[in-house]
Structure formats: structure tokens, C-alpha cells
Motif scaffolding. Structure first.
Motif, short mmCIF file in Angstrom:
data_model
loop_
_atom_site.label_atom_id
_atom_site.label_comp_id
_atom_site.label_asym_id
_atom_site.label_seq_id
_atom_site.Cartn_x
_atom_site.Cartn_y
_atom_site.Cartn_z
N PRO A 1 2.17 -1.17 7.07
CA PRO A 1 2.11 -0.22 8.19
C PRO A 1 2.37 1.23 7.82
O PRO A 1 1.87 2.13 8.49
CB PRO A 1 3.16 -0.77 9.17
CG PRO A 1 3.19 -2.24 8.88
CD PRO A 1 3.01 -2.33 7.40
N ASN B 1 2.01 2.30 2.16
CA ASN B 1 2.56 2.54 0.82
C ASN B 1 1.44 2.47 -0.22
O ASN B 1 0.54 1.63 -0.13
CB ASN B 1 3.62 1.48 0.49
CG ASN B 1 4.99 1.85 1.02
OD1 ASN B 1 5.26 2.99 1.37
ND2 ASN B 1 5.87 0.86 1.08
N THR C 1 13.10 -1.28 4.14
CA THR C 1 11.94 -2.19 4.14
C THR C 1 11.96 -3.11 2.91
O THR C 1 11.53 -4.25 3.01
CB THR C 1 10.63 -1.37 4.16
OG1 THR C 1 10.73 -0.33 3.20
CG2 THR C 1 10.39 -0.77 5.53
S1 SF4 Z 1 7.30 -4.69 2.08
FE1 SF4 Z 1 7.06 -2.49 1.68
S2 SF4 Z 1 4.94 -2.29 0.96
FE2 SF4 Z 1 5.09 -4.28 2.00
S3 SF4 Z 1 4.47 -3.92 4.15
FE3 SF4 Z 1 6.71 -3.72 4.05
S4 SF4 Z 1 7.04 -1.52 3.72
FE4 SF4 Z 1 4.90 -1.92 3.21
#
Ligand code: SF4
Ligand SMILES: Cc1cc2nc3c(=O)[nH]c(=O)nc-3n(C[C@H](O)[C@H](O)[C@H](O)COP(=O)(O)OP(=O)(O)OC[C@H]3O[C@@H](n4cnc5c(N)ncnc54)[C@H](O)[C@@H]3O)c2cc1C
Length: 491
Positions: free
Chosen positions: A59, A62, A93
Motif C-alpha cells: 500500500p 515500497n 510495518t
Molecule cells: S510488509 Fe512492508 S513492503 Fe510488504 S506490504 Fe507491508 S509495508 Fe509494504
């Protein structure tokens, strides 16, 4: 692409966990991040696909193939620079994102996907350890002021971006600490709160003012939401005192289960249990809702339910059962049908592994109180099996059953934001009572009310941390463009 044949040579390696018997004795994180050499091998598995579906599946978009390559080359400093271009808080995250990027990884079609989330985790932890995460104060101040209401990931991301663009940002938070559900919802064993504290320090150095314990209101909070505010400030005062306002108050109204016996002692909303637990871990005194020695039933199969399971086991519950209304999903998705989208499949969290009986297609019909000294307290729960036909739920005849229950935790999601916050500003809502604001175009994230914006769960409904960060960042760009006529903040 670091190693052209890496995906052929190396298997996926998951992060390790402390054994269950040890980790249920504490509230600290129990995941062992990949070592440098393990992360290098994971990075080598990336195929640097022509179309990086992972980047689209994430989302915050990255730039995954680039940081995978940099980690393969062990250029960690460049890797964090790439990661911070799109994500203000990868340490959040990298721990608690469900990783839709990995569901979209091309290698995942016929192999296990690249461990993208574990690479993200390793990059940001190393960056903090090495002292590479420094404040980035704006070079020039604009003289404009912005109020952000709510300090969850959406509010924090918006505030950081706006401060870096040179605006004077004040974050108002009704809870006594900053962080929204990151602080008071998600348990410490999934994400320790020092991670939020050091970001707060960074943001303060960038010029953000935090005002915890201040509720922006012209109204009351609904049942199930505790008010920790010491002060209030009206919506009108914010509109008068600031050049723009970002509403990032989350979606806090919990879904209720109004069946007979709902009023019994021992039946609680999940956050009535989880918030005081996080406060207890923070040193604020004991959580008054205890699960020790109790038969706990968690109603609702999502993240919140799973966190109730993990916390109950840490209390020392006698048994933990989790009900889900929907049928049990398949163990494996039909990859050709669903890739690169997020698949519906059985997900077993680390909390489930710590001890929990899960039961699907179950509807609760009644909470049953005790007698004598147990009068007014829940002692059992009556449920039945259900089946789903054409999207409609039907009770299976003669399927009623009764289970012992001393503590029932309602974790069936959140229906909408607190209405009084939105009505205080005169913000229009959509059919689901969320703040109405588009995400594209010139008026992106703007509500119907001049200079009032909305981002995160308050706008999109109950969602994920990574979506809240995305919305906070994008709303910041819109606010900046609104204030300055143009914006150089990334979308
Ligand atoms: S783990 Fe990191 S790279 Fe994967 S969707 Fe979540 S924020 Fe994005
Ligand atoms: C128990 C639980 C576990 C979860 N686990 C995960 C997970 O593992 N991974 C994941 O990605 N997502 C998870 N989520 C979802 C995720 O936490 C949310 O989607 C995300 O925090 C939303 O961010 P937000 O900034 O929009 O709102 P929130 O994080 O809800 O923050 C909103 C803040 O606004 C404040 N506020 C509201 N009204 C006012 C007011 N009038 N005045 C002042 N302040 C106000 C609130 O007190 C709150 O602190 C979980 C949610 C819960 C409840």
C-alpha cells in the motif's frame, strides 16, 4: 538484481520465534530478526521482475526490488534511504504488516515468496542501531499551521510529512500517550512501544508538537470507548486557530453483539481488555479484566481477536476458544485464480500457536449468567452452527451447544468513526458513516468542509497500519498543496 540465480539456489527463510513456553511468560517481542547474512540471502532471491507486482501490492508502494538488491550487496545505508522514501515507519510495518507485497511476489507463484517483510524489518532495525535515523527538520518554515486530530499511524505520518514541508504541526490525542492503536490496541508482544517513543522524539526534533490527553470534541464518546482526556478543545477552536486540520481519529466504534445476557459482568469489548493491558505493561497499574484460570471465549476471528487470544494466554487462561461466524477458509489459496491479489486462506497467527481452539461457522445466541455468588456474571455461552447459502446465513437445525465461559471478549471489528467528531466539524459521511473524502484529484483527502482533511481509518474504515501510513502521507501532500499552491512531498 543482485544474484541472477538466487531464486533457484536459496529457499525462503522465515524469522525465528522464541518457543511458546517461554514467550507466553512475558509481553516482549519474541521474533528474531534475520541476521545480515540471512537477509542477504533473502535479498538474493528477488528476481527484480520487469513488473514488480510486490511494489504495487504494497500500500505504500515500497521500492522492494531496489532494497532487496541493496541488502544483497550489504549496502544497508542506501537500503534505508530507499525504504524511507516511501514509508515513514518501516519498524511498525516490518513487524505487524500482513505483507500483501508477499502475496503479490512473482516467485510466490510456484515457490515461497521472497521474505520482503523480514528484509524491511532487518533494514530499519539496523538503521536505528547504526544511528542512521536522524531528524530531518525543514530548511525553511512556511509560517502555516496544521492541526492533526489523532496520533495513530495516519496522524503520525501526516504530521511528519507536513513538518518536513516546513509547517507548524500540532497533534491532538485524547489518549494519555501518542500512537493510536499502535500504542493502545496492538499488544507489546507484537510491537514494543519504545519504537513509537523514539519516533516521537524524532518528530519533536523536526518541530511537531504533541498534545496527548486533549480531546477534540463537541460531543460524547459512545459506549465501549474510554475517555482518557484531561482537556477538551472544540472543533471551532481548531478551525479558528489553524490554517488546516487533518482528521485522523480512526474508526473506534466497536461492533456489539446484542444478544440476551450482553449486560452480564465478564462480557467485554476487546479493547476494554487490550488497552488496560498495554497500560499495565507501560507501568500504569493492573488491568482489571483478568483471564487467569478462566475459560475465555473470543468472538471474532481477525487481528483483534488474535491479540485477545495472545493476551489471555499470557494471563494464564484455563482455556481459550475463538469463534468465527464465517466458514473455515481453505489452507491454501487457488494461486492461479487470485495472484497477485490478497488471498482468502487460513491464517494462523503466533498467538493461535500459543494455545487456542478455533471454531468456524458459529453464531452466539445467548450469554448465560450464574446463580448465587455468580449471579450477574457470565458462566456459559449458548451458540449454534450456521451455514451460508447465497451469501445468507442460516442456523443449522438442532445445532445449539453450550460452552463454559468466564470471560467473553467481543472482537468483531469496528463499525465506524465516532460520529460526534465528524459532526462537530460538519464533515459529510459516506454510507458506512466514514468521513467522505476522495483519494484522487485536486481535492484528494479534502472533506466538504473548507480546510478540513481526513485520512486513515476515519476515512477508509477499519483497515491496516500500512494503509493508514499511506493515507497520512498522501493527505499531507494535499494539505501542503492546499496551503502553498503546490507540493514537493511525494504521493
Ligand atoms: S510488509 Fe512492508 S513492503 Fe510488504 S506490504 Fe507491508 S509495508 Fe509494504
Ligand atoms: C487490537 C488491534 C490489533 C490490530 N493489529 C493490526 C496488525 O497487526 N497489523 C495492522 O496492519 N493493523 C492492525 N490493526 C489495525 C490498525 O491498528 C489500524 O488500521 C490503524 O491503527 C489505523 O490508524 P489510524 O491512524 O487511522 O487510527 P488509530 O490508530 O485508530 O488512531 C486514531 C487516534 O485518534 C484518537 N482520536 C480519536 N478521536 C479523537 C478526538 N476527538 N480527539 C483527539 N484524539 C482522537 C484516538 O484516541 C486514536 O489514538 C489492529 C487493530 C486493532 C484494534
Amino acid at each position: 538484481m543482485g544474484k541472477a540465480t538466487g531464486f533457484l539456489e536459496f529457499p525462503r527463510q522465515n524469522e525465528g520465534y522464541e518457543p511458546v513456553t517461554k514467550r507466553v511468560k512475558h509481553y516482549k517481542e519474541f521474533v528474531f530478526a534475520l541476521s545480515d547474512s540471512e537477509a542477504k540471502i533473502q535479498g538474493a532471491r528477488c528476481m527484480d521482475c520487469g513488473i514488480p507486482f510486490c511494489n504495487n501490492g504494497c500500500p505504500v508502494n515500497n521500492i522492494i526490488p531496489d532494497f532487496n538488491d541493496l541488502v544483497y550487496r550489504q549496502d544497508w545505508k542506501s537500503a534505508i534511504q530507499v525504504l524511507h522514501q516511501t514509508n515513514n515507519f518501516p519498524e511498525f510495518t516490518g513487524r505487524i504488516c500482513p505483507a500483501p507485497c508477499e502475496a503479490a511476489c512473482t516467485l510466490g507463484i510456484n515457490e515461497l515468496p521472497v521474505g520482503i517483510k523480514s528484509i524491511e524489518h532487518a533494514i530499519i532495525d539496523k538503521a536505528w542501531e547504526e544511528g542512521w535515523v536522524a531528524p530531518q527538520p525543514a530548511k525553511h518554515k512556511t509560517g502555516k499551521t496544521v492541526a492533526v486530530v489523532g496520533s495513530g499511524p495516519a496522524g503520525m505520518a501526516a504530521a511528519q510529512q507536513l513538518a518536513r514541508a516546513g509547517h507548524d504541526v500540532t497533534v491532538f490525542e485524547k489518549n494519555d500517550r501518542i500512537g493510536g492503536l499502535l500504542r493502545y490496541g496492538i499488544p507489546d508482544f507484537k510491537m514494543e512501544k519504545t519504537l513509537i517513543d523514539r519516533r516521537i522524539e524524532q518528530m519533536q526534533s523536526e518541530g511537531v508538537t504533541f498534545r496527548p490527553g486533549v480531546m477534540v470534541t463537541d460531543g460524547e464518546l459512545p459506549a465501549g470507548i474510554k475517555n482518557y482526556a484531561r482537556e477538551t478543545i472544540s472543533a471551532q477552536a481548531l478551525q479558528d486557530q489553524f490554517d488546516a486540520v487533518v482528521l485522523a481519529g480512526g474508526s473506534e466504534v466497536p461492533r456489539d453483539l446484542p444478544v440476551p445476557g450482553r449486560e452480564l459482568a465478564g462480557v467485554h469489548y476487546a479493547l476494554e481488555f487490550l488497552i488496560p493491558q498495554n497500560k499495565e505493561v507501560a507501568g500504569d497499574g493492573p488491568n482489571e479484566i483478568r483471564a487467569e484460570g478462566k475459560h475465555v471465549i473470543v468472538i471474532g476471528g481477525g487481528d483483534t481477536g488474535s491479540d485477545c487470544v495472545g493476551t489471555s494466554n499470557r494471563h494464564g487462561a484455563e482455556s481459550v476458544v475463538q469463534f468465527e461466524l464465517l466458514p473455515q477458509p481453505p489452507e491454501e489459496e487457488n494461486k492461479p485464480l487470485v495472484w497477485p491479489y490478497w488471498p482468502i486462506k487460513l491464517r494462523t497467527s503466533s498467538s493461535h500457536d500459543e494455545g487456542c481452539e478455533r471454531d468456524w461457522s458459529v453464531a452466539t445466541k445467548e450469554f448465560i449468567g450464574g446463580e448465587g455468588k455468580d449471579s450477574g456474571k457470565i458462566t456459559a455461552l449458548k451458540a449454534c452452527r450456521v451455514e451460508w447459502k447465497d451469501g445468507k446465513m442460516q442456523e443449522v437445525p438442532d445445532s445449539e451447544f453450550i460452552l463454559k465461559a468466564d470471560l467473553v471478549l467481543l472482537a468483531m471489528g469496528f463499525t465506524n468513526p465516532v460520529g460526534s467528531l465528524l459532526s462537530a466539524f460538519g464533515v459529510d459521511t459516506d454510507a458506512r458513516k466514514n468521513a467522505r473524502a476522495a483519494t484522487e484529484g485536486e481535492r484528494a483527502y479534502q472533506t466538504n468542509v473548507p480546510k478540513v482533511f481526513a485520512a486513515g481509518d476515519v476515512r477508509r474504515g477499519q483497515s491496516l497500519v500500512v494503509w493508514a501510513i499511506r493515507e497520512g502521507r498522501q493527505a499531507a501532500r494535499s494539505v501542503d498543496a492546499f496551503l502553498m499552491g503546490h507540493s514537493e512531498l511525494p504521493r
